[in-house]
Design an enzyme around this catalytic site. Structure first.
Site, short mmCIF file in Angstrom:
data_model
loop_
_atom_site.label_atom_id
_atom_site.label_comp_id
_atom_site.label_asym_id
_atom_site.label_seq_id
_atom_site.Cartn_x
_atom_site.Cartn_y
_atom_site.Cartn_z
N LYS A 109 2.77 5.59 -10.69
CA LYS A 109 2.02 4.38 -10.33
C LYS A 109 2.09 3.35 -11.47
CE LYS A 109 -0.13 4.01 -6.97
NZ LYS A 109 0.26 3.56 -5.61
N LEU A 134 0.82 -1.22 0.00
CA LEU A 134 0.00 0.00 0.00
C LEU A 134 0.85 1.26 0.00
CD1 LEU A 134 -2.51 -1.01 2.85
CD2 LEU A 134 -2.64 -1.59 0.42
N VAL A 150 -52.35 5.22 35.79
CA VAL A 150 -52.59 6.13 34.66
C VAL A 150 -52.96 5.35 33.41
CG1 VAL A 150 -51.44 7.70 33.04
CG2 VAL A 150 -51.18 8.02 35.50
N TYR A 178 1.98 11.74 -10.95
CA TYR A 178 1.53 10.69 -10.03
C TYR A 178 1.12 9.45 -10.79
CZ TYR A 178 -1.37 8.17 -6.67
OH TYR A 178 -1.92 7.20 -5.87
#
Length: 368
Positions: free
Chosen positions: A107, A53, A282, A103
């Site tokens: 990856k 990860l 009641v 980015y």
């Protein structure tokens, strides 16, 4: 089975490490930025599988993309190859790997390193190109709009939306964790591309409005449909950003000489939940409904329910107590009341199949 989790102190890593620790068949090994490459080599030598990860997505210097995503992955691949063992590896890539930005390029280069590992050694490798992931412990005001919206609204801060029609593709962190764990023992030799499901699609405007509805439900008492799917996951995520001071909230209480009545929760299509109390002797109620239905549960004390059929005057009586839980339903066309026949205060939980509408109450006074 020892599972090495790189990036274990990140958003997905924290959720994954916790879940692995809950399962007796796994022993998680967490690798963070605080560890050295010597630590990594030691962990790889012990690992039966790797959940990769670790990565960089918001660097100070653009060069960190290559160092954190590409170079680290190549190092990990070499360490695995050097063991001479098949160590199944799952890689959390990104849908941005298909885009031409720094980015995405990093990856994609990391994916290529893993593809080469699989081709050269036959090592089991699964690549997941994840869309935006949301859930508890994601860092707000960083790279997750869900986390930012949840955090800001939880802290009564404004949210900024540049394009309300922009569409997000999202996966829930619990689904990611479940998919990764289920795949650990079933990866075939070589390379495979997999996906996490379900994938949710929502506009930024609808996302913000849904989170605001969670926030407003504490005032209206009307719950959103939080039992399934995306809304369930998003609600859980929103709650995870609440500060402890907001863990509880007050609701209205109405009282008179008979006792108190409190509405707890309302739903848009499945009625509402309340409770009431009654002092000894009641009687409450004394009315009938044309369509509305109710369920009563005495959770403390003793009660006598009286029923009279409006047209025939047929009478029926039911006695129940908190010691022997029993649901008593009201039936349309039968007037009904409930009397506390015990010596202590009676507490009764009530569900009605619809939210009370003062303009159209469907409640007609009539003695039993």
């Amino acid at each position: 089975m020892k599972i090495l989790v790189t990036g274990s102190n990140g958003f997905i890593g924290k959720n994954l490490l916790l879940r692995l620790g809950e399962l007796s068949r796994y022993e998680p090994l967490g690798f963070t930025r605080e560890h050295s490459l010597e630590n990594l080599a030691k962990f790889v030598s012990q690992a039966d599988a790797v959940l990769h990860l670790a990565g960089i997505n918001r660097p100070i210097d653009i060069k960190e993309f290559s160092q954190g995503n590409v170079d680290f992955t190549k190092c990990l691949c070499k360490l695995i190859a050097d063991t001479g063992r098949n160590i199944p590896l799952i890689y959390a890539s990104s849908i941005q790997a298909s885009l031409d930005n720094p980015y995405g390029e990093s990856k994609r280069a990391a994916e290529l390193a893993l593809e080469n590992l699989a081709k050269k050694t036959g090592n089991s490798v699964a690549i997941y190109r994840l869309p935006n992931v949301f859930g508890k412990w994601c860092r707000p005001n960083y790279n997750s709009v869900v986390a930012t919206f949840c955090h800001n609204l939880a802290y009564d801060l404004p949210v900024q939306i540049n394009d309300v029609a922009a569409i997000l593709k999202l996966v829930y962190v619990d689904d990611v964790v479940e998919e990764f764990i289920n795949s650990i023992d079933s990866l075939p030799a070589g390379l495979i591309h997999r996906e996490v499901s379900p994938v949710y699609e929502v506009t930024l405007g609808d996302l913000a409005n849904q989170i605001k509805a969670f926030q407003n439900s504490r005032e209206s008492l009307v719950s959103e449909a939080v039992g399934t799917g995306f809304v369930r996951a998003l609600y859980s995520t929103y709650l995870s950003y609440l500060p402890p001071i907001k863990f509880a909230y007050e609701i209205p209480k109405y009282g008179d000489e008979r006792g108190v009545f409190v509405e707890m929760l309302k739903t848009k299509d499945s009625g509402q939940f309340s409770f009431f109390t009654a002092h000894p002797g009641v009687t409450r109620g004394g009315h009938y409904h044309h369509t509305k239905t109710e369920k009563f549960l005495v959770i403390k004390g003793e009660a006598r329910f009286g029923f009279r059929q409006i047209l025939t005057n047929e009478f029926y009586e039911i006695r129940t107590s908190g010691d022997k839980p029993k649901i008593v339903e009201t039936v349309p066309g039968w007037t009904h009341d409930i009397t506390n026949i015990g010596v202590d205060e009676m507490v009764v939980m009530l569900w009605a199949n619809e939210i009370f509408d003062r303009a159209h109450p469907d409640t007609v006074a009539a003695k039993v």
